[in-house]
Design a protein around this motif. Structure first.
Motif, PDB file in Angstrom:
ATOM      1  N   GLU A 182       0.374  -1.391  -0.023  1.00  0.00           N
ATOM      2  CA  GLU A 182       0.066  -0.168   0.228  1.00  0.00           C
ATOM      3  C   GLU A 182       0.837   0.740   0.224  1.00  0.00           C
ATOM      4  O   GLU A 182       0.931   1.817   1.043  1.00  0.00           O
ATOM      5  CB  GLU A 182      -0.978   0.073   1.062  1.00  0.00           C
ATOM      6  N   LEU A 224       0.476   4.324  -1.171  1.00  0.00           N
ATOM      7  CA  LEU A 224      -0.003   5.974  -1.016  1.00  0.00           C
ATOM      8  C   LEU A 224      -0.571   5.814  -0.176  1.00  0.00           C
ATOM      9  O   LEU A 224      -0.099   7.141   0.607  1.00  0.00           O
ATOM     10  CB  LEU A 224      -1.449   5.284  -2.137  1.00  0.00           C
ATOM     11  N   TYR A 225      -1.035   4.247   1.067  1.00  0.00           N
ATOM     12  CA  TYR A 225      -0.706   4.443   2.556  1.00  0.00           C
ATOM     13  C   TYR A 225       0.050   4.916   3.251  1.00  0.00           C
ATOM     14  O   TYR A 225       0.496   5.953   4.000  1.00  0.00           O
ATOM     15  CB  TYR A 225      -1.524   3.228   2.824  1.00  0.00           C
ATOM     16  N   ALA A 246       2.902   6.550   1.784  1.00  0.00           N
ATOM     17  CA  ALA A 246       3.063   7.982   1.445  1.00  0.00           C
ATOM     18  C   ALA A 246       2.666   8.470   2.098  1.00  0.00           C
ATOM     19  O   ALA A 246       2.846  10.522   2.608  1.00  0.00           O
ATOM     20  CB  ALA A 246       3.294   8.035  -0.191  1.00  0.00           C
ATOM     21  N   ALA A 247       1.623   8.545   2.751  1.00  0.00           N
ATOM     22  CA  ALA A 247       0.589   9.913   3.502  1.00  0.00           C
ATOM     23  C   ALA A 247       1.130   9.981   4.953  1.00  0.00           C
ATOM     24  O   ALA A 247       0.629  10.940   5.190  1.00  0.00           O
ATOM     25  CB  ALA A 247      -1.189   9.555   3.217  1.00  0.00           C
ATOM     26  N   ALA A 259       1.881  12.883  -8.215  1.00  0.00           N
ATOM     27  CA  ALA A 259       1.209  11.804  -8.069  1.00  0.00           C
ATOM     28  C   ALA A 259       2.074  10.576  -8.170  1.00  0.00           C
ATOM     29  O   ALA A 259       2.051   9.598  -7.400  1.00  0.00           O
ATOM     30  CB  ALA A 259       0.002  11.456  -9.345  1.00  0.00           C
ATOM     31  N   ARG A 302       5.524  10.975  -5.296  1.00  0.00           N
ATOM     32  CA  ARG A 302       4.230   9.692  -3.999  1.00  0.00           C
ATOM     33  C   ARG A 302       3.961   8.380  -4.294  1.00  0.00           C
ATOM     34  O   ARG A 302       3.879   7.537  -2.997  1.00  0.00           O
ATOM     35  CB  ARG A 302       2.597  10.602  -4.042  1.00  0.00           C
ATOM     36  N   SER A 303       3.810   7.925  -5.109  1.00  0.00           N
ATOM     37  CA  SER A 303       3.434   6.780  -5.545  1.00  0.00           C
ATOM     38  C   SER A 303       5.033   5.561  -5.819  1.00  0.00           C
ATOM     39  O   SER A 303       4.921   5.032  -4.649  1.00  0.00           O
ATOM     40  CB  SER A 303       3.617   6.837  -7.162  1.00  0.00           C
ATOM     41  N   CYS A 342       7.463   7.024  -3.344  1.00  0.00           N
ATOM     42  CA  CYS A 342       7.821   7.267  -1.883  1.00  0.00           C
ATOM     43  C   CYS A 342       9.335   6.320  -1.363  1.00  0.00           C
ATOM     44  O   CYS A 342       9.686   6.430  -0.900  1.00  0.00           O
ATOM     45  CB  CYS A 342       6.975   8.191  -1.323  1.00  0.00           C
TER      46      CYS A 342
END
Length: 407
Positions: A327, A329-330, A332-333, A356, A359-360, A362
């Motif tokens: 996950e 993006l999770y 990265a957030a 985007a 972020r993917s 990261c």
């Protein structure tokens, strides 16, 4: 019914109904648990926390150990895909019968050994299998590699002939089960005193009370006081300090090269990890040269500036009740809660590539998959995500080349 009799009926029946309801609820509390009278078992926890359980059953902690129904053994038992060959003379065949699943070894076509799969460990990157011999556990010679969807020789095993004599010790069980009571082994051994386990004492998986502590008092109180929604007499992980939280996770995620003075099964949330285990002198200093991506996640995290410069802990990024593999993006957030314009610490690639896409990538860039020195499958190191958060120029270069090629 006359009003007076109705009132008397209500006065009598309602308290009895309440008592009966409480009794029925208390039946959910397990009578005994191998860990002692303070524990109640996961079944009791699930009776109130069904939603958490439905999510938790997909996690690595839940899959740490289990009994072997077909659902937890993912390799093929069909002819052509059911064997591992050592050479032209020796191979192991996976067999399924009414009495269970077996690993049978053959030399020149003759069966020379055969043991049943009694326990399954793992389930994310792969599965390893154990069998009981008397009261001792041994690892079986064939594992399943989920990344390649194939049976393989178990990591660290002889690759020329099948071996069934790798004993499973207490250290293994401490991280793959919630409890197991040791006793003298009953299998003759030339390597000194062997360790056995009381089969009736084994609590499989990493269950609720392994992380939240003994729960009987909590369950009894909450069943008796259903209107009180604030959890009593149970450890809330968020209530622990940074050190207490990382010590809890560190019981299993601080490496295997340690000197253990007490069994990790005795550890309760809030205890000091140093009272149970310390890094062995023979393991060398806790730097990146001497740490391995397998099992040393906590020590690797501690080498990161993100950790030393903040109050972050394992649960800052991980929700242990949910499956979070892949996950990107999770996670990265989670990084973006600290790395922001306001804090003047954005990634140096910000503005140079699409936001985007940045972020993917990261996590792959700053916590890449690296080869483990401890786990080698078919002479290839297993790739495991490092928990040393840092700058990896080679990984950055790979990602930039990949993005360039896509244009």
């Amino acid at each position: 019914m006359p009003r007076k009799r109705l009132v008397l009926f209500a006065l009598f029946f309602l308290p009895v109904a309440a008592i009966l309801t409480q009794c029925l609820s208390n039946k959910e509390i397990a009578a005994t648990d191998p860990r002692g009278e303070d524990y109640t078992g996961a079944k009791t926890c699930i009776s109130c926390h069904k939603n958490i359980d439905q999510s938790y059953i997909h996690t690595a902690h839940y899959l740490a150990s289990s009994l072997p129904p077909d659902s937890s053994v993912h390799g093929s038992f069909f002819k052509g895909n059911d064997s591992v060959y050592y050479n032209d003379h020796a191979h192991i065949m996976m067999q399924k019968t009414d009495s269970g699943m077996y690993q049978a070894s053959f030399i020149n076509g003759q069966q020379v050994n055969r043991e049943r799969i009694d326990l399954v460990t793992g389930g994310v990157k792969g599965e390893t299998y154990l069998y009981w011999k008397e009261n001792e556990l041994f690892e079986l010679p064939v594992s399943y590699d989920k990344t390649k969807s194939k049976w393989i020789v178990s990591p660290g095993f002889d690759t020329t002939i099948a071996s069934y004599d790798r004993m499973v010790n207490l250290r293994c069980m401490e991280c793959h089960a919630s409890y197991a009571k040791t006793e003298p082994g009953k299998v003759a051994s030339f390597s000194g005193e062997s360790v056995g386990f009381d089969k009736s004492s084994v609590v499989l998986k990493i269950d609720c009370e392994r992380c939240h502590g003994p729960g009987r008092q909590h369950a009894e109180y909450q069943f008796s006081n259903p209107d009180i929604k604030t959890a009593k007499y149970i450890t809330r992980i968020q209530s622990l300090s940074q050190t207490q939280q990382t010590d809890l996770c560190g019981t299993c995620h601080s490496g295997t090269q340690t000197d253990n003075s007490r069994s990790i099964f005795e550890f309760k949330p809030g205890d000091k990890l140093a009272d149970f285990k310390k890094r062995a002198a023979s393991a060398g200093p806790p730097d990146l040269k001497h740490l391995d991506v397998h099992g040393d996640q906590l020590e690797m995290l501690k080498t990161s500036k993100c950790f030393s410069a903040s109050k972050m802990n394992c649960s800052s990024c991980h929700d242990p009740h949910k499956k979070q593999h892949d996950e990107a993006l999770y996670f990265a957030a989670k990084c973006e809660t600290c790395h922001s314009n306001a804090n003047h610490n954005l990634c140096k690639m910000t503005g140079k590539i699409d936001a985007a896409v940045l972020r993917s990538k990261c996590i792959d860039c700053h916590m890449p998959l690296l080869p483990s020195k401890a786990i080698v499958n078919e002479q290839q190191s297993v790739m495991i995500r490092t928990h040393h958060i840092g700058v990896y120029p080679d990984e950055t270069s790979k990602i930039l080349q990949y993005l360039k090629a896509k244009k």
